[in-house]
Write an enzyme that holds these catalytic residues in place. Structure first.
Site, PDB file in Angstrom:
ATOM      1  N   ASP A 126      -2.336   6.514  -3.421  1.00 50.05           N
ATOM      2  CA  ASP A 126      -1.067   5.724  -2.605  1.00 50.05           C
ATOM      3  C   ASP A 126      -0.657   4.360  -3.426  1.00 50.05           C
ATOM      4  O   ASP A 126      -0.854   4.444  -4.830  1.00 50.05           O
ATOM      5  CB  ASP A 126      -2.328   4.963  -1.179  1.00 50.05           C
ATOM      6  CG  ASP A 126      -2.609   3.985  -1.745  1.00 50.05           C
ATOM      7  OD1 ASP A 126      -3.383   3.842  -2.689  1.00 50.05           O
ATOM      8  OD2 ASP A 126      -2.980   3.259  -1.110  1.00 50.05           O
TER       9      ASP A 126
ATOM     10  N   LYS B 121     -11.491  -0.399  -0.973  1.00 48.45           N
ATOM     11  CA  LYS B 121     -11.756   0.833  -1.467  1.00 48.45           C
ATOM     12  C   LYS B 121     -10.581   1.628  -2.439  1.00 48.45           C
ATOM     13  O   LYS B 121     -10.075   1.001  -3.080  1.00 48.45           O
ATOM     14  CB  LYS B 121     -10.663   1.786   0.233  1.00 48.45           C
ATOM     15  CG  LYS B 121      -9.254   1.784   0.336  1.00 48.45           C
ATOM     16  CD  LYS B 121      -8.715   2.427   2.140  1.00 48.45           C
ATOM     17  CE  LYS B 121      -7.384   2.299   1.942  1.00 48.45           C
ATOM     18  NZ  LYS B 121      -7.209   1.016   3.034  1.00 48.45           N
TER      19      LYS B 121
ATOM     20  N   ASP C 202      -5.664   2.358  -3.654  1.00 45.49           N
ATOM     21  CA  ASP C 202      -7.110   2.202  -3.037  1.00 45.49           C
ATOM     22  C   ASP C 202      -7.432   3.447  -1.873  1.00 45.49           C
ATOM     23  O   ASP C 202      -8.345   3.426  -2.054  1.00 45.49           O
ATOM     24  CB  ASP C 202      -7.561   1.467  -2.286  1.00 45.49           C
ATOM     25  CG  ASP C 202      -5.705   0.788  -1.336  1.00 45.49           C
ATOM     26  OD1 ASP C 202      -5.504   1.724  -1.470  1.00 45.49           O
ATOM     27  OD2 ASP C 202      -6.265   0.364  -0.440  1.00 45.49           O
ATOM     28  N   ARG C 203      -6.149   4.438  -1.484  1.00 44.50           N
ATOM     29  CA  ARG C 203      -6.525   5.833  -1.203  1.00 44.50           C
ATOM     30  C   ARG C 203      -6.470   6.831  -1.557  1.00 44.50           C
ATOM     31  O   ARG C 203      -6.349   7.148  -2.803  1.00 44.50           O
ATOM     32  CB  ARG C 203      -5.137   5.800  -0.433  1.00 44.50           C
ATOM     33  CG  ARG C 203      -5.178   4.730   0.645  1.00 44.50           C
ATOM     34  CD  ARG C 203      -3.883   4.999   1.755  1.00 44.50           C
ATOM     35  NE  ARG C 203      -3.973   4.290   2.780  1.00 44.50           N
ATOM     36  CZ  ARG C 203      -3.492   4.372   4.348  1.00 44.50           C
ATOM     37  NH1 ARG C 203      -2.691   5.620   4.757  1.00 44.50           N
ATOM     38  NH2 ARG C 203      -3.814   2.934   4.611  1.00 44.50           N
TER      39      ARG C 203
ATOM     40  N   SER D  29       1.353  -1.411  -0.083  1.00 48.65           N
ATOM     41  CA  SER D  29       0.275  -0.077  -0.237  1.00 48.65           C
ATOM     42  C   SER D  29       1.073   1.101  -0.029  1.00 48.65           C
ATOM     43  O   SER D  29       0.923   1.162  -0.658  1.00 48.65           O
ATOM     44  CB  SER D  29      -0.576  -0.078   1.316  1.00 48.65           C
ATOM     45  OG  SER D  29      -2.126   0.482   0.737  1.00 48.65           O
ATOM     46  N   HIS D  30       0.591   2.014   1.084  1.00 49.56           N
ATOM     47  CA  HIS D  30       1.672   3.165   1.009  1.00 49.56           C
ATOM     48  C   HIS D  30       2.595   3.269   1.619  1.00 49.56           C
ATOM     49  O   HIS D  30       3.974   4.470   1.866  1.00 49.56           O
ATOM     50  CB  HIS D  30       0.126   4.352   1.612  1.00 49.56           C
ATOM     51  CG  HIS D  30       0.049   4.086   3.281  1.00 49.56           C
ATOM     52  ND1 HIS D  30      -0.731   2.833   3.226  1.00 49.56           N
ATOM     53  CD2 HIS D  30       0.349   3.920   4.693  1.00 49.56           C
ATOM     54  CE1 HIS D  30      -0.844   1.925   4.576  1.00 49.56           C
ATOM     55  NE2 HIS D  30      -0.423   2.795   5.104  1.00 49.56           N
TER      56      HIS D  30
ATOM     57  N   LYS E  55      -1.500 -10.222   0.000  1.00 48.00           N
ATOM     58  CA  LYS E  55      -2.849 -10.206   0.494  1.00 48.00           C
ATOM     59  C   LYS E  55      -3.790 -11.207  -0.042  1.00 48.00           C
ATOM     60  O   LYS E  55      -3.741 -11.049  -1.730  1.00 48.00           O
ATOM     61  CB  LYS E  55      -3.550  -9.421   0.893  1.00 48.00           C
ATOM     62  CG  LYS E  55      -4.063  -8.427   0.108  1.00 48.00           C
ATOM     63  CD  LYS E  55      -4.691  -7.250   0.777  1.00 48.00           C
ATOM     64  CE  LYS E  55      -5.997  -6.420  -0.052  1.00 48.00           C
ATOM     65  NZ  LYS E  55      -7.127  -5.028   0.395  1.00 48.00           N
TER      66      LYS E  55
ATOM     67  N   ASP F 250      -1.338   1.107  -3.990  1.00 52.04           N
ATOM     68  CA  ASP F 250      -1.677   0.541  -4.246  1.00 52.04           C
ATOM     69  C   ASP F 250      -3.012   1.285  -5.269  1.00 52.04           C
ATOM     70  O   ASP F 250      -3.724   0.516  -5.780  1.00 52.04           O
ATOM     71  CB  ASP F 250      -1.915  -0.742  -3.813  1.00 52.04           C
ATOM     72  CG  ASP F 250      -2.763  -0.636  -2.540  1.00 52.04           C
ATOM     73  OD1 ASP F 250      -2.429   0.591  -2.256  1.00 52.04           O
ATOM     74  OD2 ASP F 250      -3.445  -1.352  -2.075  1.00 52.04           O
TER      75      ASP F 250
HETATM   76  C1  G1P Z   1      -4.600   1.361   8.302  1.00 55.36           C
HETATM   77  C2  G1P Z   1      -5.465   2.212   8.202  1.00 55.36           C
HETATM   78  C3  G1P Z   1      -6.937   1.485   7.981  1.00 55.36           C
HETATM   79  C4  G1P Z   1      -6.205   0.657   6.362  1.00 55.36           C
HETATM   80  C5  G1P Z   1      -4.734   0.307   6.895  1.00 55.36           C
HETATM   81  C6  G1P Z   1      -5.196  -0.478   4.875  1.00 55.36           C
HETATM   82  O1  G1P Z   1      -3.863   0.636   9.020  1.00 55.36           O
HETATM   83  O2  G1P Z   1      -5.681   2.834   9.810  1.00 55.36           O
HETATM   84  O3  G1P Z   1      -7.695   2.654   8.082  1.00 55.36           O
HETATM   85  O4  G1P Z   1      -7.630   0.220   6.264  1.00 55.36           O
HETATM   86  O5  G1P Z   1      -4.104   0.782   6.473  1.00 55.36           O
HETATM   87  O6  G1P Z   1      -5.001   0.374   4.196  1.00 55.36           O
HETATM   88  P1  G1P Z   1      -3.595   0.014  10.766  1.00 55.36           P
HETATM   89  O7  G1P Z   1      -1.837   0.559  10.606  1.00 55.36           O
HETATM   90  O8  G1P Z   1      -4.266   2.019  11.106  1.00 55.36           O
HETATM   91  O9  G1P Z   1      -3.897  -0.779  11.090  1.00 55.36           O
HETATM   92 ZN    ZN Z   2      -2.915   1.242  -0.379  1.00 53.25          ZN
END
Ligand code: G1P
Ligand code: ZN
Length: 544
Positions: free
Chosen positions: A278, A377, A282-283, A113-114, A126, A280
């Protein structure tokens, strides 16, 4: 097909977090590490022989290597077809759509992800189930259990697959189809939003925009949709080429990391609309000329205006937000008389509600919004939603936000993250907060009187499953809230997240800086958890 069984030893740290298994690349590169986890997933699934698996990732370092490994293990375990994004690329929402559209058995998405990418940074994997959504906890628990006792994995003796040429090929009875990563997703977006209106608004100059793909997966998607299909200027998509290390940056769409965009949006002559996504895809981060829209407000505004978007013209069946997300969307739901669900952090908890038709829109404070069109998302979807709103309402972003606050009041909100805290220190903080749950209710702190303190436990209304220990909430008589939880996605130590909100009904007080308006609650949060005192830090690492 020739299949080999390779002996392996189990790793004890393959417990998927909020969104899959995320570790440093170096961890994934250990012999058998990725192989074990993939085999553990397949060992935990049933009846997939001859069925289809979708495969793709955000293009970060190790993506291509991992895809070749997974192809061979999937082949050896009996999948009949693999659908793979060209170049091994698929954004997370596009992967979700493709699983659904082609009725695949499931999919493996490669992303952290980010989190930063590169040889010394993060990688992740995943599994998503047949509805296109992240595997629920009963699956991820099973993957972990299996990973702890695994002693071998199966792999097919086949050549590496050409990931770059579109089309289908047969490899010893396995069908491998390489698809364009963007086409299906772009068609889905076109079916949801009013592309003709958007084209007009862009060509007439009413909407000018800047989208920061942060050198990550959404570059090709944004170019195709915003530039080729909607006619935005080619230079309105910046950092559009996906890079294995995201150009050395955090592909995390917030004002700190998307600084190029932020500078532009808060300068003279800023475009009407600015957004970022981000690693991937989704954000999303939404901004307008001189305004940043908090994700919690964005969700509420989308819910309040959804009937203006073609796909949601009939209204929403319900909405949901993750527990730490502000209560702004709750006010919209109450006003429209539709249900509003509060779920634990993580998109996987929305899946059952979406599948059952209980909700149409959902979101998280962490720059995540989405709807029933996929089961992830979706960053570009949120961007198009906002563009469509601006075009229909003929209002700039700032006016849309202020109109919303006027009508519903403002839930002033912020999140403070303390990253890479030593795990024992973080656990001690949580223990200490837990001990206060029984003593805090009824106590007064200035104007703040504690109404309740609890540890969030969720009972899924569809399947009855229970998820405990999902964060500590302290609620006050005036509706304010402080929430504490540990991140489930970090790869170094522990990250403590503190979420703070206060409701402001008075429109003359809406234009306050959140950090100032929340100063007392921020102090109180420190008093309760003592993170600064215990870690010796003076400020959070990230404030959003
Ligand atoms: C974080 C975000 C959560 C999101 C997840 C995946 O998880 O807080 O809302 O779904 O990334 O993008 P966390 O690191 O808080 O467990
Ligand atoms: Zn992401």
């Amino acid at each position: 097909m020739q299949i080999e069984t390779i002996e392996t030893h189990a790793y004890n740290d393959q417990n998927p977090g909020t969104s899959g298994l995320r570790k440093k690349v170096k961890v994934f590169e250990q012999p058998g590490y990725l192989e074990n986890f993939v085999q553990a997933i397949f060992d935990s699934l049933e009846d997939f022989s001859g069925k289809t698996l979708v495969l793709g990732g955000d293009g970060r370092y190790f993506n291509r290597v991992a895809i070749q490994i997974i192809i061979k293990i999937a082949a050896a375990n009996g999948f009949g077809e693999l659908i793979i994004g060209q170049g091994g690329l698929l954004s997370t929402p596009a992967a979700s759509h493709i699983i659904r559209k082609y009725q695949a058995f499931g999919g493996l998405i490669l992303s952290a992800s980010h989190n930063p990418g590169g040889p010394n940074e993060d990688f992740g994997i995943k599994y998503n189930v047949g509805n296109g959504g992240p595997a629920p906890e009963k699956y991820t628990d099973a993957f972990f259990q299996r990973s702890q006792v695994i002693d071998s994995y199966k792999t097919a003796i086949i050549e590496d697959v050409d990931l770059d040429n579109l089309g289908s090929q047969q490899i010893d009875g396995l069908k491998v189809t390489i698809i364009d990563p963007v086409t299906d997703y772009a068609a889905l977006m076109q079916s949801i939003f009013d592309f003709n209106l958007l084209k007009q608004s862009i060509s007439s100059g009413y909407i000018t925009l800047m989208f920061d793909a942060m050198s990550a997966i959404t570059g090709p998607y944004a170019k195709r949709i915003l530039v080729d299909m909607l006619g935005a200027a080619p230079d309105s998509v910046i950092n559009a080429e996906p890079l294995e290390d995201f150009g050395g940056h955090h592909p995390d769409p917030n004002l700190a990391h998307a600084h190029e965009l932020a500078e532009r949006m808060f300068s003279a002559g800023a475009p009407t609309f600015g957004a970022a996504s981000d690693g991937d895809g989704d954000r999303n981060m939404i901004t307008g000329s001189n305004i940043f829209v908090t994700p919690s407000d964005s969700l509420a505004i989308m819910a309040a205006n959804a009937h203006l978007i073609p796909a949601y013209a009939k209204g929403l069946s319900g909405v949901a937000r993750s527990m730490p997300t502000s209560q702004a969307v709750d006010r919209v739901a109450a006003c429209y008389n539709i249900p509003c669900y509060e779920t634990p952090t993580g998109w996987k908890f929305f899946g059952n509600l979406l599948d059952a038709g209980k909700i149409t829109l959902c979101g998280e404070e962490s720059f995540g919004t989405g709807s029933d069109h996929v089961r992830e998302k979706d960053g570009l979807w949120a961007v198009l939603f906002w563009l469509n709103l601006i075009a229909v309402k003929r209002m700039p972003v700032a006016d849309i936000v202020h109109e919303h606050w006027q009508k519903f009041g403002r839930d002033i909100y912020c999140r403070h993250d303390y990253e890479a805290v030593e795990t024992p220190v973080a656990n001690a903080i949580v223990d200490c907060l837990r001990q206060q749950i029984t003593t805090l209710p009824g106590q007064s702190f200035g104007e703040y009187v504690v109404k309740y303190a609890d540890e969030f436990c969720y009972e899924d209304p569809i399947d009855g499953s229970i998820s405990k220990n999902q964060g500590i909430r302290i609620g006050f008589e005036n509706g304010s809230r402080i929430v504490f939880r540990l991140s489930g996605t970090g790869t170094v130590g522990a990250t403590l997240r503190i979420y703070i909100e206060r409701f402001e009904a008075d429109a003359t007080r809406h234009n306050q800086d959140a950090q100032v308006a929340l100063a007392e609650l921020i102090e109180l949060a420190e008093q309760f958890c003592e993170v600064k005192k215990r870690t010796g830090r003076v400020a959070p690492d990230v404030t959003t």
